[in-house]
Motif scaffolding. Structure first.
Motif, mmCIF file in Angstrom:
data_model
loop_
_atom_site.group_PDB
_atom_site.id
_atom_site.type_symbol
_atom_site.label_atom_id
_atom_site.label_comp_id
_atom_site.label_asym_id
_atom_site.label_seq_id
_atom_site.Cartn_x
_atom_site.Cartn_y
_atom_site.Cartn_z
ATOM 1 N N THR A 28 -34.088 20.049 -82.665
ATOM 2 C CA THR A 28 -33.817 20.143 -81.239
ATOM 3 C C THR A 28 -34.227 18.810 -80.857
ATOM 4 O OG1 THR A 28 -34.439 21.482 -79.329
ATOM 5 C CG2 THR A 28 -36.168 21.083 -80.691
ATOM 6 N N TRP A 32 -32.516 17.874 -74.926
ATOM 7 C CA TRP A 32 -31.734 19.051 -74.791
ATOM 8 C C TRP A 32 -32.709 20.219 -73.872
ATOM 9 C CZ3 TRP A 32 -31.591 24.293 -75.410
ATOM 10 C CH2 TRP A 32 -30.305 24.881 -75.403
ATOM 11 N N ARG A 36 -31.350 21.508 -70.464
ATOM 12 C CA ARG A 36 -30.679 22.719 -70.305
ATOM 13 C C ARG A 36 -31.765 23.756 -69.817
ATOM 14 N NH1 ARG A 36 -25.542 23.737 -73.240
ATOM 15 N NH2 ARG A 36 -25.221 21.611 -73.947
ATOM 16 N N CYS A 111 -39.868 40.992 -68.256
ATOM 17 C CA CYS A 111 -40.197 39.947 -67.201
ATOM 18 C C CYS A 111 -40.341 40.488 -65.627
ATOM 19 C CB CYS A 111 -39.097 38.943 -67.089
ATOM 20 S SG CYS A 111 -38.941 38.275 -68.779
ATOM 21 N N ARG A 150 -33.982 27.972 -82.676
ATOM 22 C CA ARG A 150 -33.922 27.155 -81.592
ATOM 23 C C ARG A 150 -33.420 27.675 -80.339
ATOM 24 N NH1 ARG A 150 -29.416 22.352 -82.767
ATOM 25 N NH2 ARG A 150 -27.891 23.560 -82.644
ATOM 26 N N MET A 208 -32.195 37.306 -78.441
ATOM 27 C CA MET A 208 -31.482 37.199 -76.962
ATOM 28 C C MET A 208 -29.979 36.419 -77.230
ATOM 29 S SD MET A 208 -32.693 35.244 -73.549
ATOM 30 C CE MET A 208 -33.115 33.901 -74.024
ATOM 31 N N GLY A 210 -28.573 34.407 -75.182
ATOM 32 C CA GLY A 210 -28.756 33.440 -73.835
ATOM 33 C C GLY A 210 -27.701 33.242 -72.797
ATOM 34 N N GLN A 211 -26.428 33.212 -73.049
ATOM 35 C CA GLN A 211 -25.230 33.104 -72.188
ATOM 36 C C GLN A 211 -25.274 34.322 -71.236
ATOM 37 O OE1 GLN A 211 -22.030 31.322 -74.212
ATOM 38 N NE2 GLN A 211 -22.875 29.446 -74.471
ATOM 39 N N ILE A 213 -27.467 36.608 -70.723
ATOM 40 C CA ILE A 213 -28.607 36.771 -70.041
ATOM 41 C C ILE A 213 -28.464 35.979 -68.594
ATOM 42 C CG2 ILE A 213 -31.233 36.778 -69.768
ATOM 43 C CD1 ILE A 213 -29.884 39.101 -71.140
ATOM 44 N N HIS A 245 -38.463 34.453 -60.932
ATOM 45 C CA HIS A 245 -38.816 34.433 -62.468
ATOM 46 C C HIS A 245 -38.521 33.017 -63.029
ATOM 47 C CE1 HIS A 245 -39.534 35.451 -66.365
ATOM 48 N NE2 HIS A 245 -38.369 35.660 -66.960
ATOM 49 N N ALA A 247 -37.521 31.074 -65.606
ATOM 50 C CA ALA A 247 -36.851 31.244 -67.177
ATOM 51 C C ALA A 247 -36.188 30.109 -67.297
ATOM 52 C CB ALA A 247 -36.024 32.561 -67.182
ATOM 53 N N ASN A 248 -35.389 29.523 -66.310
ATOM 54 C CA ASN A 248 -34.607 28.335 -66.579
ATOM 55 C C ASN A 248 -34.104 27.689 -65.301
ATOM 56 O OD1 ASN A 248 -32.321 26.636 -66.989
ATOM 57 N ND2 ASN A 248 -31.633 27.857 -68.642
ATOM 58 N N ARG A 250 -31.968 25.818 -64.068
ATOM 59 C CA ARG A 250 -30.588 26.077 -63.878
ATOM 60 C C ARG A 250 -30.308 27.330 -63.126
ATOM 61 N NH1 ARG A 250 -26.676 25.478 -67.907
ATOM 62 N NH2 ARG A 250 -28.209 25.938 -69.501
ATOM 63 N N ILE A 251 -31.067 28.171 -63.671
ATOM 64 C CA ILE A 251 -30.702 29.710 -63.048
ATOM 65 C C ILE A 251 -31.428 29.677 -61.653
ATOM 66 C CG2 ILE A 251 -31.500 32.238 -63.245
ATOM 67 C CD1 ILE A 251 -31.262 31.937 -66.154
ATOM 68 N N ASN A 275 -41.022 30.053 -69.820
ATOM 69 C CA ASN A 275 -41.096 31.562 -69.595
ATOM 70 C C ASN A 275 -42.158 32.391 -70.058
ATOM 71 O OD1 ASN A 275 -40.150 34.109 -69.198
ATOM 72 N ND2 ASN A 275 -37.974 33.727 -69.733
ATOM 73 N N PHE A 305 -36.170 39.230 -63.233
ATOM 74 C CA PHE A 305 -34.952 39.825 -64.159
ATOM 75 C C PHE A 305 -35.553 39.589 -65.547
ATOM 76 C CE2 PHE A 305 -33.641 35.966 -65.944
ATOM 77 C CZ PHE A 305 -33.869 35.034 -64.989
HETATM 78 O O1 UT7 Z 1 -36.863 36.299 -69.490
HETATM 79 C C1 UT7 Z 1 -35.731 36.435 -70.309
HETATM 80 C C2 UT7 Z 1 -34.449 35.626 -69.473
HETATM 81 N N1 UT7 Z 1 -33.815 35.114 -70.482
HETATM 82 C C3 UT7 Z 1 -33.449 33.913 -69.893
HETATM 83 O O2 UT7 Z 1 -33.477 33.855 -68.510
HETATM 84 C C4 UT7 Z 1 -32.436 32.953 -70.665
HETATM 85 C C5 UT7 Z 1 -30.874 32.733 -70.159
HETATM 86 N N2 UT7 Z 1 -30.035 31.611 -70.884
HETATM 87 C C6 UT7 Z 1 -30.624 30.319 -70.845
HETATM 88 O O3 UT7 Z 1 -31.442 29.967 -70.364
HETATM 89 C C7 UT7 Z 1 -29.589 29.576 -71.659
HETATM 90 O O4 UT7 Z 1 -28.522 30.318 -72.010
HETATM 91 C C8 UT7 Z 1 -30.349 28.850 -72.843
HETATM 92 C C9 UT7 Z 1 -31.313 27.845 -72.159
HETATM 93 C C10 UT7 Z 1 -30.938 30.027 -73.606
HETATM 94 C C11 UT7 Z 1 -29.170 28.247 -73.646
HETATM 95 O O5 UT7 Z 1 -28.557 27.359 -72.773
HETATM 96 P P1 UT7 Z 1 -26.913 27.135 -73.118
HETATM 97 O O6 UT7 Z 1 -26.381 26.167 -72.060
HETATM 98 O O7 UT7 Z 1 -26.506 28.780 -72.640
HETATM 99 O O8 UT7 Z 1 -26.764 26.806 -74.523
HETATM 100 P P2 UT7 Z 1 -25.683 27.507 -75.413
HETATM 101 O O9 UT7 Z 1 -26.494 28.660 -76.152
HETATM 102 O O10 UT7 Z 1 -24.284 27.556 -75.146
HETATM 103 O O11 UT7 Z 1 -25.822 26.577 -76.775
HETATM 104 C C12 UT7 Z 1 -25.025 25.223 -76.580
HETATM 105 C C13 UT7 Z 1 -25.267 24.131 -77.723
HETATM 106 C C14 UT7 Z 1 -24.821 25.172 -78.939
HETATM 107 O O12 UT7 Z 1 -24.283 24.178 -80.054
HETATM 108 P P3 UT7 Z 1 -22.866 24.147 -80.266
HETATM 109 O O13 UT7 Z 1 -22.595 25.512 -80.779
HETATM 110 O O14 UT7 Z 1 -22.049 23.915 -78.751
HETATM 111 O O15 UT7 Z 1 -22.498 23.086 -81.223
HETATM 112 C C15 UT7 Z 1 -26.369 25.383 -79.504
HETATM 113 O O16 UT7 Z 1 -26.405 25.665 -81.247
HETATM 114 O O17 UT7 Z 1 -26.513 23.967 -77.915
HETATM 115 C C16 UT7 Z 1 -27.309 24.142 -79.228
HETATM 116 N N3 UT7 Z 1 -28.590 24.555 -79.159
HETATM 117 C C17 UT7 Z 1 -29.508 23.490 -79.250
HETATM 118 N N4 UT7 Z 1 -29.406 22.250 -79.409
HETATM 119 C C18 UT7 Z 1 -30.728 21.723 -79.350
HETATM 120 C C19 UT7 Z 1 -29.009 25.835 -78.748
HETATM 121 N N5 UT7 Z 1 -30.312 25.655 -78.709
HETATM 122 C C20 UT7 Z 1 -30.548 24.352 -78.866
HETATM 123 C C21 UT7 Z 1 -31.911 23.754 -78.877
HETATM 124 N N6 UT7 Z 1 -31.803 22.344 -79.091
HETATM 125 N N7 UT7 Z 1 -33.170 24.248 -78.562
#
Ligand code: UT7
Length: 320
Positions: A28, A32, A36, A111, A150, A208, A210-211, A213, A245, A247-248, A250-251, A275, A305
């Motif tokens: 990671t 990133w 994100r 949460c 990750r 989780m 992620g997308q 949620i 909350h 969490a992110n 961007r949210i 988080n 949430f």
């Molecule tokens: O309290 C519980 C509530 N939880 C939440 O609110 C979480 C909600 N979700 C999120 O915040 C986001 O979905 C995440 C931060 C978890 C992920 O962000 P994303 O923009 O949805 O990324 P993604 O899962 O679509 O992944 C995009 C790319 C992937 O690579 P490929 O497949 O496009 O090649 C992942 O493998 O980013 C890659 N990736 C990472 N790269 C570097 C995923 N995690 C990492 C990382 N470092 N830690």
């Protein structure tokens, strides 16, 4: 509703883990994670227990309320997982703080736990079964995170946040929603050791999607907030601060834009703590309260949430 918050407190472990620290064992990067999520670092327990964090947050909340242990007659702990499965955290905390009361329990509402706990405190205070309720949200996320994943481990941190609730008119309205689903977010448990059990096992880590949620969160926050405001004939402009909350980023930003509000009305500290599940809102509330940013009679809106799936929101009239 029949309660007001009269004290806040919080506590985090000493150990800081930066995004760069994670790159030592994860594929990671700081860039990133920051882009994100907005998260730069988080705290993790090393020599502290969850009970230590809960105790410190409680003592701060009591000090801020001007109350002593003998004034508290109810404890609610929100936690995904205490130091022990049994005894519950509330039993351990009551012994540590010398609080003698019969009404106390732990809840596990992910949460959203803080707002669920406020609702329960309200019920006991309104029914006159309690006069001063200590709510502590204590979360040891580092213990249940899969540190090889990750997609999830970069998001979470450990913390405790506490408030004291007493009878009063500090809550304008509150809403709770439960969907009942573990498909996209769950924490499994330790392997079955019963020679009889044949059910499916879930790894003892946080899992989780992620997308999914993310989509759920943006929609839920905006709908919950708008519904609660409409119900009370208010608009987003009537609210001084929105505590979402943590969490992110961007949210939070997406909800803020949909509500047409400026950035300074959405305080955040996820850059420092990640988080922290149910501790996230009371931790932020304590920080903003201690910074002297809340004025008496400010209307503030809390929205959370998380796993359950649950969502919750609450409009408070800040009362001290
Ligand atoms: O309290 C519980 C509530 N939880 C939440 O609110 C979480 C909600 N979700 C999120 O915040 C986001 O979905 C995440 C931060 C978890 C992920 O962000 P994303 O923009 O949805 O990324 P993604 O899962 O679509 O992944 C995009 C790319 C992937 O690579 P490929 O497949 O496009 O090649 C992942 O493998 O980013 C890659 N990736 C990472 N790269 C570097 C995923 N995690 C990492 C990382 N470092 N830690």
């Amino acid at each position: 509703m029949g309660f007001k918050i009269c004290g806040t407190g919080s506590s985090v472990p000493e150990t800081v883990v930066t995004n760069n620290d994670l790159t030592a064992f994860l594929d990671t990067s700081d860039e990133w994670i920051k882009t994100r999520t907005g998260i730069c670092e988080r705290r993790v327990m090393k020599s502290e227990t969850l009970l230590d964090l809960a105790e410190k947050a409680s003592l701060e909340a009591m000090r801020s309320a001007g109350l002593m242990s003998s004034d508290i007659d109810m404890i609610i702990i929100s936690s995904l997982q205490g130091d022990f499965i049994s005894p519950s955290m509330c039993c351990l905390l009551s012994a540590k703080l010398g609080i003698n009361c019969t009404h106390m329990f732990d809840i596990n509402m992910g949460c959203s736990g803080f707002i669920f706990a406020l609702d329960m405190a309200d019920s006991y205070l309104t029914a006159k079964k309690a006069t001063a309720v200590l709510i502590v949200c204590a979360e040891g996320m580092s213990r249940m995170t899969d540190w090889t994943d990750r997609k999830t481990c970069i998001l979470f941190g450990d913390a405790a946040g506490a408030v004291i609730c007493v009878p009063g008119d500090g809550c304008i309205d509150l809403s709770l929603n439960i969907k009942g689903s573990y498909e996209h977010l769950y924490v499994g448990r330790s392997p079955n050791n019963s020679p009889f059990e044949q059910t499916e096992e879930y790894p003892p880590f946080l899992h989780m999607n992620g997308q999914e949620i993310y989509k759920f969160a943006v929609e839920a926050i905006t709908n919950d907030i708008q519904r609660l405001l409409d119900k009370n004939a208010m608009t987003p402009n009537d609210i001084a601060y929105f505590f979402i909350h943590q969490a992110n980023m961007r949210i939070i930003d997406s909800a803020r834009q949909k509500l047409g509000q400026p950035e300074d009305k959405f305080p955040h500290n996820l850059e420092f703590y990640g988080n922290t599940s149910s501790a996230s809102i009371p931790l932020l509330l304590d920080e903003i309260n201690r910074a002297g940013l809340l004025e008496k009679d400010d209307r503030i809106l809390l929205s959370a949430f998380g796993s359950g799936l649950t969502t919750s929101a609450c409009i408070l009239n800040w009362s001290f």
